[in-house]
Write an enzyme that holds these catalytic residues in place. Sequence first.
Site: not given
Length: 380
Positions: A180-182, A211
């Site tokens: 997943h995006h940080g 995002t």
Amino acid sequence: NYEFGSTYAPRVSYHFNPKVSSYHFGVRHPMKPFRLMLTDHLVSGYGLHKIMDLYETRKASDDELLEFHTDDYINFLKKVNPDNVNKMPRGTLDKFNIGDDCPIFHNLYEYSSLYTGASLDASRKLLNGQSDIAINWSGGLHHAKKTSPSGFCYINDIVLSILNLLRFHPRVLYIDIDLHHGDGVQEAFYTTDRVYTVSFHKYNGEFFPGTGNYDETGCSNGKHFALNVPLKDGIDDDSYINLFKSIIDPLITSYNPTVIIQQCGADSLGHDRLGCFNLNIKAHGECVKFVKSFGIPMLVVGGGGYTPKNVSRLWTYETGILNNVLLSPELPSDIPFLNYFDDEYSLYPVLDDLYENKNSKQFLEDLRIRCLEQIRYLKG
Ligand code: ZLM
Ligand code: CA
Ligand code: ZN
């Protein structure tokens, strides 16, 4: 087991409190703190605890949590519990994003302060020079926001650790290889050039948290100090390793960080319950080995990972790598919960056989070029 990489023998510290693995998000919830217990047994089963400095970690204090989070939010976390949650004033649960992803479970606050205390202890060992590499597999909860939890993350231990490191370090590099995006870490440091954030993740505009497209590159003083590597389903070992190295190498050379924090979310492995990539344990580990090869102090944290047996295999393997030890495939036979590994009594099961690789050669090459163009802004 045998050793490799004799030139750089880092002092490694391992930060863990067995208590952190005893909390429950709920029966069907994918986040299982028990995977941390499994990891710890495997790490000591392989004898790795004998060659690291071990620290049983403490809870972070309220004051430490308030370095990033708001009073209002921390007070809510402290007083809420499964019995009073439905008696909170109207709107409170929506305001604090409470629901299936971030439920209220027993001793949630204690759980959050324990994994955060471990990351803060780890960052302190790097700051005072007692460790070159500090490991906290219970940390890495990269989605938590200043005023609310998000995506199974309540307190952002990474942001708090980076704030601590910034007291003495001029430039901090954050590398995130969770599926997943940080987003929480990116957002916290979006306007500063003293923290460079880079995240590799699945992206299609919908996949959580939504995002992380390549056009998010920072703003104000932080313009060009955030990098996103949006990927499609099924990426395989060679494509991922090649992309990772061809981005991280020039990035470290140009940015010249004085400390690196690597988030090693295990949901980027193949066969993950929430995942969609095709990575094997050795490929994920290769990314850690590569970052370590620069000889820059490192804080290494966990993150996602929803197939517990493979999470613990991965983080054990990576603990070995960080200690210059390559672990034999045979699992130690005398560990508790050995039956969890009865799919295959190996540290390296085959995980790359599930998804079709939707990342074409052309797509990956275009992506690589775009990323290198972003990195080139650092010079001059
Ligand atoms: N629903 N139960 C990664 C965080 C990913 C948001 C869709 C909740 C789940 C998931 C929770 C038992 C890290 C979303 C999902 C169902 C709105 C996500 C509880 C199954 C369950 O069975 C489940 C009642 C739950 C949650 C699946 N949630 C899968 N994916 C993501 C958050 C965290 O790995 O990056 C770092 C630790 N949430 O997609 C929904 C949109 C809530
Ligand atoms: Ca990521
Ligand atoms: Zn994740």
